[in-house]
Design an enzyme around this catalytic site. Structure first.
Site, PDB file in Angstrom:
ATOM      1  N   ASP A 118       0.859  -1.191   0.000  1.00 21.86           N
ATOM      2  CA  ASP A 118       0.000   0.000   0.000  1.00 21.86           C
ATOM      3  C   ASP A 118       0.891   1.235   0.000  1.00 21.86           C
ATOM      4  O   ASP A 118       1.137   1.864   1.033  1.00 21.86           O
ATOM      5  CB  ASP A 118      -0.946  -0.003   1.196  1.00 21.86           C
ATOM      6  CG  ASP A 118      -2.077   0.995   0.997  1.00 21.86           C
ATOM      7  OD1 ASP A 118      -2.088   1.688  -0.044  1.00 21.86           O
ATOM      8  OD2 ASP A 118      -2.951   1.088   1.869  1.00 21.86           O
ATOM      9  N   GLU A 139     -12.210   8.915  10.759  1.00 28.09           N
ATOM     10  CA  GLU A 139     -12.560   8.969  12.185  1.00 28.09           C
ATOM     11  C   GLU A 139     -12.733  10.429  12.604  1.00 28.09           C
ATOM     12  O   GLU A 139     -11.894  11.268  12.290  1.00 28.09           O
ATOM     13  CB  GLU A 139     -11.417   8.322  12.973  1.00 28.09           C
ATOM     14  CG  GLU A 139     -11.588   8.307  14.469  1.00 28.09           C
ATOM     15  CD  GLU A 139     -10.381   7.640  15.143  1.00 28.09           C
ATOM     16  OE1 GLU A 139     -10.256   6.404  15.050  1.00 28.09           O
ATOM     17  OE2 GLU A 139      -9.559   8.360  15.744  1.00 28.09           O
ATOM     18  N   HIS A 197       4.201   4.863  13.565  1.00 20.25           N
ATOM     19  CA  HIS A 197       3.078   5.209  12.675  1.00 20.25           C
ATOM     20  C   HIS A 197       1.709   4.856  13.241  1.00 20.25           C
ATOM     21  O   HIS A 197       0.691   5.227  12.674  1.00 20.25           O
ATOM     22  CB  HIS A 197       3.251   4.549  11.312  1.00 20.25           C
ATOM     23  CG  HIS A 197       2.727   3.135  11.214  1.00 20.25           C
ATOM     24  ND1 HIS A 197       3.099   2.128  12.075  1.00 20.25           N
ATOM     25  CD2 HIS A 197       1.864   2.570  10.334  1.00 20.25           C
ATOM     26  CE1 HIS A 197       2.489   1.015  11.729  1.00 20.25           C
ATOM     27  NE2 HIS A 197       1.741   1.239  10.682  1.00 20.25           N
ATOM     28  N   GLY A 244       0.099  -0.327  16.311  1.00 19.67           N
ATOM     29  CA  GLY A 244       0.719  -1.606  15.945  1.00 19.67           C
ATOM     30  C   GLY A 244      -0.135  -2.763  16.417  1.00 19.67           C
ATOM     31  O   GLY A 244      -0.592  -2.809  17.552  1.00 19.67           O
ATOM     32  N   SER A 261      -6.222   2.646  18.035  1.00 15.07           N
ATOM     33  CA  SER A 261      -7.338   1.800  17.611  1.00 15.07           C
ATOM     34  C   SER A 261      -8.628   2.598  17.774  1.00 15.07           C
ATOM     35  O   SER A 261      -8.627   3.656  18.387  1.00 15.07           O
ATOM     36  CB  SER A 261      -7.392   0.546  18.468  1.00 15.07           C
ATOM     37  OG  SER A 261      -7.813   0.900  19.761  1.00 15.07           O
ATOM     38  N   MET A 262      -9.724   2.080  17.214  1.00 16.62           N
ATOM     39  CA  MET A 262     -10.954   2.888  17.168  1.00 16.62           C
ATOM     40  C   MET A 262     -11.564   3.163  18.548  1.00 16.62           C
ATOM     41  O   MET A 262     -12.379   4.058  18.699  1.00 16.62           O
ATOM     42  CB  MET A 262     -11.982   2.221  16.264  1.00 16.62           C
ATOM     43  CG  MET A 262     -12.512   0.915  16.782  1.00 16.62           C
ATOM     44  SD  MET A 262     -13.713   0.233  15.647  1.00 16.62           S
ATOM     45  CE  MET A 262     -12.802  -1.130  14.988  1.00 16.62           C
TER      46      MET A 262
END
Lengths: 140, 486
Positions: free
Chosen positions: B104, B215, B409, B412, B385-386
């Site tokens: 990506d 988000e 980044h 993880g 995370s969300m």
């Protein structure tokens, strides 16, 4: 079952085993399709529009040939939104193949979006019981 | 060709700084440089559970690698290169490896700032989630509304985000706030295959699936008020994170060039531990052509996030009226190779920095940090995370000395997708998130379960490590309030 999904932190690691190299290629493809749309290839008469695609692949060796073959199938699966369950090989040797893949164009969304088929850990070998095996890691 | 290096990684690890560990190059005769890992002792216990550090050792064997193969605290097993890795290769004698950028290409994160305060609009979050889900196409192989001809697509590949601004997606001002101004100028659409174009031609303005998302967050904590003010952040502010990349087009570019480079290994007498490390000399025809194709895919990704930005603006304006202001704070790439200059062993060297799951983190005063933010350093966007938190950081001087101007980044992953699926029930997860005031919309319940917070490391610890190691500095913590997943 000729394929199993093994642990991998972020992606999908698939182990495939078969009685011949040709069968290994077929089962690796069916294993990949099982990740894309679980259960589809094991249905007896899936309702769908049939699609076929001719492939010709050349690679540096047999292990790379398997990965390049799967990358071809993945490409056609994505652009035709199709699931391929069968292969007919016209020719298959150590570094090249010609084949027709057969499958179904599907309406439903894929369960998993495989970005790519990687060469990581993919070494085709014959195990102690004479069966052919390999591992394929898919980037998800 | 051995699959991984032998020996005990754990026994070889030694602490060289409070948050930096090293596997010396004596660990494996093929290593050209040491491998270094930013982590706490506790994190390291978790990191050695998968094959990430074996993969890092393999990266340290590549021709032309400079300084060290580096892993960030969010590192985890990938294929070939670990995710969360940095490798700088000498521009004249080194190699470029598509696997060191990833499939990506220019997967990255963009932060949008609104002039709305959480207190004014929080009752609208459930509707906002639905509106965003309607406006931003997401999910497996999902195409966007924008259908480009091959000529138009080539213009995007060569021109990046500015090309889609010309088509009406955003403003000239937007471009000023993007890493590399949303375009790598040596991109060449001619180096991108017809297949890659076929996979990508209908995907501009889509986020895809996996860990990609849009988000909405509110600014929860501010750690550095001066930097926050410079970046335009205030407490309680409603902001938006967009995480996506080059979609099928980038995946195909990487697939094409890894195959090409595998074929040329013998010609360049390159021996590899792992075929996913396939590479070619930077100065070779294959290396140069890949860099031009990678740049084109990177431009496609910046254009993609630009079109998604337009869709987000549309959703906000549908709900809050046309006078709501949304500007770009910054846009970072975390899967990319960049030609940069760094000090190595006392010398200034031109290198190709591979960042795979790592973010550029240039410090205050660096000439490549945009003028508006040069006094505080380059913004770094770290999605968690969300269900937890995301962070805004800025680059710190230590990054130039220790990590080729790079940092982490994300949180993880720590749990496989399969285990997450077995552990998490998506319907329950949705309810749990809602009880915490986080409204999620997802195209696939399976995808939602795979991305559950439990599958990720603790983002707070990851960010604390890079802050304390001096390679980045915390500016603000964001709390999710509405999440759109593929």
């Amino acid at each position: 079952m000729p394929f199993w999904i093994l642990p991998h932190t972020a992606d999908v690691r698939l182990r495939v085993e078969a009685s011949s190299v040709a069968e290994l290629f077929v089962e690796a493809m069916r294993g990949m399709m099982e990740i894309v749309l679980p259960g589809f290839c094991t249905q007896t008469f899936p309702r769908c529009r049939l699609v076929e695609q001719n492939l010709a692949v050349q690679s540096v060796d047999q292990s790379a040939l398997l990965i390049d073959f799967l990358s071809e199938v993945l490409y056609w699966s994505q652009v035709q939104h199709a699931v391929f369950c069968a292969v007919q090989f016209q020719q298959l040797d150590q570094v090249s193949l010609q084949a027709k893949i057969e499958g179904c164009e599907v309406e439903q969304a894929f369960e998993e979006d495989i970005k790519a088929v990687t060469y990581h850990e993919s070494f085709i070998r014959q195990n102690a019981s004479g069966r052919w095996e390999t591992v394929v890691v898919f980037d998800i | 060709m051995p699959e991984v290096a032998t020996g005990s990684i754990k026994a070889a690890l030694r602490r060289i700084e409070p948050y930096l560990w090293e596997i010396p190059s004596s660990f494996d005769p093929a290593m050209r440089v040491p491998a270094r890992i930013f982590a706490t002792a506790r994190m390291l216990e978790e990191i050695i559970q998968d094959r990430a550090l074996f993969q890092l050792v393999n990266v340290a064997t590549l021709p032309g690698i400079q300084g060290a193969a580096i892993a960030m605290p969010d590192v985890h097993e990938g294929y070939g290169f670990p995710i969360g890795g940095v490798a700088a290769m000498d521009y004249e004698t080194g190699v470029v490896s598509p696997g060191g950028i990833g499939y990506d290409i220019n997967c990255g994160v963009r932060l949008l700032l609104t002039d709305l305060h959480d207190a004014e609009v929080n009752k609208w979050y459930p509707q906002l989630a639905k509106e965003l889900f309607r406006k931003v196409p997401s999910g497996m192989g999902k195409g966007g509304k924008l259908k480009l001809s091959i000529k138009e697509l080539d213009a995007v590949l060569n021109g990046g985000a500015p090309a889609v601004v010309k088509m009406g997606f955003g403003t000239e001002t937007d471009i000023q706030y993007l890493e590399s101004f949303g375009c790598i100028d040596f991109a060449d659409a001619g180096a991108v295959s017809a297949r890659a174009k076929e996979r990508g031609k209908n995907q501009l303005g889509t986020i895809g699936s996996g860990n990609h998302f849009v988000e909405v967050d509110r600014v929860e904590v501010i750690y550095d008020h001066v930097a926050a003010k410079t970046l335009g952040l205030f407490h309680g502010q409603v902001v938006i994170l967009i995480h996506t990349g080059s979609r099928g087009l980038g995946h195909q570019v990487a697939t094409d060039y890894i195959k090409t480079m595998l074929r040329s290994l013998d010609r360049y007498e390159i021996r590899l531990r792992d075929r996913e490390l396939a590479c070619a000399p930077i100065q070779s025809e294959e290396g140069q052509r890949y860099l031009r194709a990678m740049a084109a895919a990177a431009n496609f990704a910046w254009a993609n996030r630009q079109v998604v930005t337009a869709e987000v603006r549309e959703a906000f304006r549908a709900l809050f009226g046309s006078d709501v202001k949304i500007r770009i704070c910054y846009d970072v790439a975390h899967n990319i190779a960049k030609v940069e200059e760094h000090d190595v062993e006392g010398e200034r060297r031109k290198v190709v920095v591979h960042r795979k799951g790592a973010t550029r983190a240039f410090p205050p005063g660096h000439p490549e940090v945009i003028e508006q933010y040069r006094s505080v350093g380059q913004p770094i966007l770290i999605p968690g995370s969300m269900g937890t938190a995301s962070y805004v950081l800025v680059g710190a001087p230590g990054s130039m000395k220790r990590s080729f101007g790079s940092t982490c980044h994300g949180a993880g992953r720590k749990m496989s997708r399969r285990k997450a699926l077995k552990t998490v029930r998506a319907a329950e997860l949705l309810k749990e998130l809602e009880s915490e005031g986080i409204y999620a919309q997802a195209g696939s319940m399976r995808g939602l379960a795979e991305e559950a917070p439990i599958a990720y490391k603790d983002v707070h610890s990851v960010v604390d490590v890079v802050d304390r190691a001096g390679i980045a500095r915390k500016v603000a913590q964001l709390r999710p309030v509405a999440v759109i997943k593929g």
